[in-house]
Design a protein around this motif. Sequence first.
Motif: not given
Length: 428
Positions: A45-59
Amino acid sequence: MDKVISRRGLIGGLAAAGAAAVLPRTALARGGQLYPRTHAFMKGFVDRRELAGILAAIGKGQAAPDYFGVGTLALDSATPLGPDTLWRIYSQTKPVTGIAAMLLVEEGKIKLDQPIADFLPAFANMKVLNTPGGSITDVRPARRPITVRQLITHSSGIGMAALEKGPLPDAYDEAGITDGRLSRQPIPGFKMGPPAPGLTVMVDRLATLPLFYEPGSKWLYSVGLAVMGRVIEVVTGQPFDAFLKARIFDPLGMKSTGFRVAAADVPRLSTNYALIDGVLSPIDRAATSVFLDPPAAPYGGGGLVSSARDYDRFLAMLLGEGRIGGAGGVSIMKPETARLAMSNLLEDSVVRKGTLIEGWGAGAGGRVSLPGSMTGEGVFGWGGAAGTTGFIDRKRGYRVGAYTQALPPAALSFQGKFGETFYKDVMA
């Protein structure tokens, strides 16, 4: 969730003082290695510039989460994302409000099947539309009262203007009945009037309007959790935001969660976008964000800003059945209350076919998986209008958060496919 672009289209950094919160590259890389499909999915999504940034948090369990992300705070920013980046979580506020309500259920101050008119008398004699989408004067008396259970499971007959058609949604707009805020600037293709001046006024105005459906008859996404916030104020004598801070945020160490962003925290705030004519357009930049202003009301269904670190602490509490940090940690509710909150609280009479939760149940402000679902029982959570999502899997012991800022989420497959991609990593 909140209104944007089209009424039907909505639904289901760290610079200066915040720079120390950015995770080292090695830490971010570890998460990407543990969940490679999820990381690749985000990166696309970021490479295609469909989203500026994404963060995941998995615990897992009560262990520290793995954070991993791609992109930056904004398309025109070089600032990386981190666990303390601030995100508009919109409807991820709903499970927080649902848990707040369950704290009062635990204390015996309210009951799940208690009429809300006991606390808000204006709801004592509600009317219901005779025809869905029809005239707001063509109504009949409701056959049963709205209950606390129905408010927190979207089965009260109250609706949301953004998702419905006809005169009643227009009346919601005219009365300023909303569940959040988007931008200081007008958004093309979208009409939005000024919000009601305060939670009390908004809820009082809502009580004068008819219901879309009979209470307890149909699941309908609604501003019911905003009304629940007002119930909490009446029952406790505290402002809703103060109650959340004292009973949930402070005990859990959620230092970056609230209904307003402080000026000092602007460097941590991401930019919010909307897809307008297929182009990702900024609608709420950090420096001029509408979230820098005091809100008209603390919206219990869509008003919070939070960080991945903070919301992970909330999810850890849910996974710990009311306790964070294990035996030596902090408890905010009894295990039996937490389990009840995350169970299917919907009455059997509630129609779900054709809704956002078809095939699911509903708990206190969130969606609940059922035995026949892909994951089996034990999943509880909800997403936000700007593409965020947060849930726990009690059966497998995971807590999962994903954060980005673009609406409506249905315009991209990120929110809808993130959980599915995560489970591919888990099953592998």
